[in-house]
Design an enzyme around this catalytic site. Sequence first.
Site, PDB file in Angstrom:
ATOM      1  N   LYS A   1       0.839  -1.191   0.000  1.00  0.00           N
ATOM      2  CA  LYS A   1       0.000   0.000   0.000  1.00  0.00           C
ATOM      3  C   LYS A   1       0.879   1.248   0.000  1.00  0.00           C
ATOM      4  O   LYS A   1       1.946   1.269   0.636  1.00  0.00           O
ATOM      5  CB  LYS A   1      -0.901  -0.048   1.235  1.00  0.00           C
ATOM      6  CG  LYS A   1      -1.958   1.034   1.344  1.00  0.00           C
ATOM      7  CD  LYS A   1      -2.805   0.768   2.588  1.00  0.00           C
ATOM      8  CE  LYS A   1      -3.900   1.803   2.795  1.00  0.00           C
ATOM      9  NZ  LYS A   1      -4.720   1.470   3.988  1.00  0.00           N
TER      10      LYS A   1
ATOM     11  N   SER B   1      -9.322   1.238   3.323  1.00  0.00           N
ATOM     12  CA  SER B   1      -8.570   2.105   2.439  1.00  0.00           C
ATOM     13  C   SER B   1      -7.530   1.365   1.611  1.00  0.00           C
ATOM     14  O   SER B   1      -6.950   1.929   0.679  1.00  0.00           O
ATOM     15  CB  SER B   1      -7.875   3.190   3.286  1.00  0.00           C
ATOM     16  OG  SER B   1      -6.982   2.606   4.232  1.00  0.00           O
TER      17      SER B   1
ATOM     18  N   SER C   1      -9.579  -1.391   7.261  1.00  0.00           N
ATOM     19  CA  SER C   1      -9.003  -1.331   5.926  1.00  0.00           C
ATOM     20  C   SER C   1      -8.244  -2.587   5.525  1.00  0.00           C
ATOM     21  O   SER C   1      -7.947  -2.779   4.343  1.00  0.00           O
ATOM     22  CB  SER C   1      -8.064  -0.122   5.822  1.00  0.00           C
ATOM     23  OG  SER C   1      -8.750   1.074   6.105  1.00  0.00           O
TER      24      SER C   1
END
Length: 569
Positions: free
Chosen positions: A65, A139, A163
Amino acid sequence: MPVLSSHLEPVAAVARLFDAVRSAPSEIWITLRDEQDVAADVAEVRRRVEDGETLPLADYVFAAKDNIDVAGLPTTAAHPAFSHIPERTATVVQRLLDAGAVLVGKTNMDQFATGLVGARSPYGAVSSAHDADRVSGGSSSGSGAATGWRIVDFALGTDTAGSGRVPGAYNRVVGLKPTLGLLPLDGVLPASPSYDTVSIFAPDVALATKVLDIAAGVSELDPHSRACPADVPQAAPVRPRVAIPDDASLVSLSPAMREAFAGAVRRAEEFGAEVQAVDFAPFLEAAQLLYDGGLVAERGWSFGAFLAEHPEDADPSVATIAAGAMAVAGVSVIGAQQTLLALTAEARRRVDGMDALLIPTAPIHPRHDELAADPIGVNRTVGTFTNFVNLMDMAAVAVHAQTVPGEGEFGISFVTPAFHDQVAADLAARFCAADPGEPLAFSGGVDVAVFGAHLRGEPLNGQLQALGARFLREIATAPTFRMLLIEGEVDRPAVIRSADGAELPGELWRLSPLAVAQLLASIAPPLALGHIELSDGSVVLGFTASVVGEERDITDLGGWRAYRAVASV
């Protein structure tokens, strides 16, 4: 099997990998590495293996990420003006690279890791790997989608409000959210630093736990990192007690999603779980504190000042949250913390004696148009059952349950107390009817050899189960031991050293350090725990004898079960 074919040369294997990258939506990525650089890394890993190094993640590729630093690659947190190139790689990534994994690139995300939908990014909204009309979840949207598309073997995300779990449900992969502090956070951009963790997406529980095993451990660079305590359980019980939300707590689920959850509960009962509905109100009330109370101030501390100075390319929802967070008074933060403590204590009372919670990961799987019509409200609903987990210092493993026609993907999560990560992983694996893989070495377990009444199916095996022990494998001693019969209320064998011994069959179990001490306290003389050499040359703790008298020698029968078979005739 790894995504990269070990039968292909590195250049050809990576070319096939990048064909898969190009065939999937480009919104998954913020930064892709150069194909030739990836091929060079693969070649280097294979050279190291040929030279004799043990690299448990050789031929595995992964994504990170874009709020996790990788030296030489930009970190943007999905805001172009924030982009910078770090000099140091985050510890959690470096440990995976050292184990032979090769990084493909940095994935898209909800800006500054604020959101559960995967659409709050100037780099594009990410869709589910299985439905282009529905969100990937955030996210960690790109990491979940990259794993769902099977472009990478696994991916790193982060998790504050869910997330690391919601994208697992929406992309039909496993989302493993470990206990806070198990995975180091140095080199990871904070969202809410008191409640952040790195998370792992993988196609199955076995690979997710393997990655956790390798990446976990205290880092001197991360003051939030924690070691496991001495009593960490090594396995889920054979018949776990599992709490589920009562009907009143499931109002956010449609009838179809509620039926999907009921089906998941039935699957848990089929693998042996004892299910009990509980009043879930304290959990749901605590979940609201993350954004609707003083705790949101942590978002302001993390990135509020930056967004105020760089409103360009700011997602409207994220900007609104950050502005509100910056305005929170200090006394409100203290008030929210005290409320959270009280709710956590009440929640724990309601699930006292339970091994885990079984909950919906998300009550809805929104379409992009539904999200656009109500970006804040939809996001809040998605987090109904996820927001409380980190606030209450719990661990979770999320898995896909089923696709609900007309409503999208539905997943469930097993949630456990802090450091009971192995319990959550075991239950998730049983739910998926899969092998949970090897135990997690980070838990600091101790291997103990048993040869008689503690074997599986024997009268004292329940003692090991009650201590949270985990069966590893069948073993045999080195040919320097003999077995004597100790008669009593429960007959037991004593394994002693002897020059004219034999290889004696047994089992290897893993216990927590505290469980070993408790087991030792329960052992009646002349039995004791001592060092046992195994046939493979390793040395472990095992049941031996401190003092023996005229006990019957049963070595020649070939082990305890063979003796029992003869004795029962």
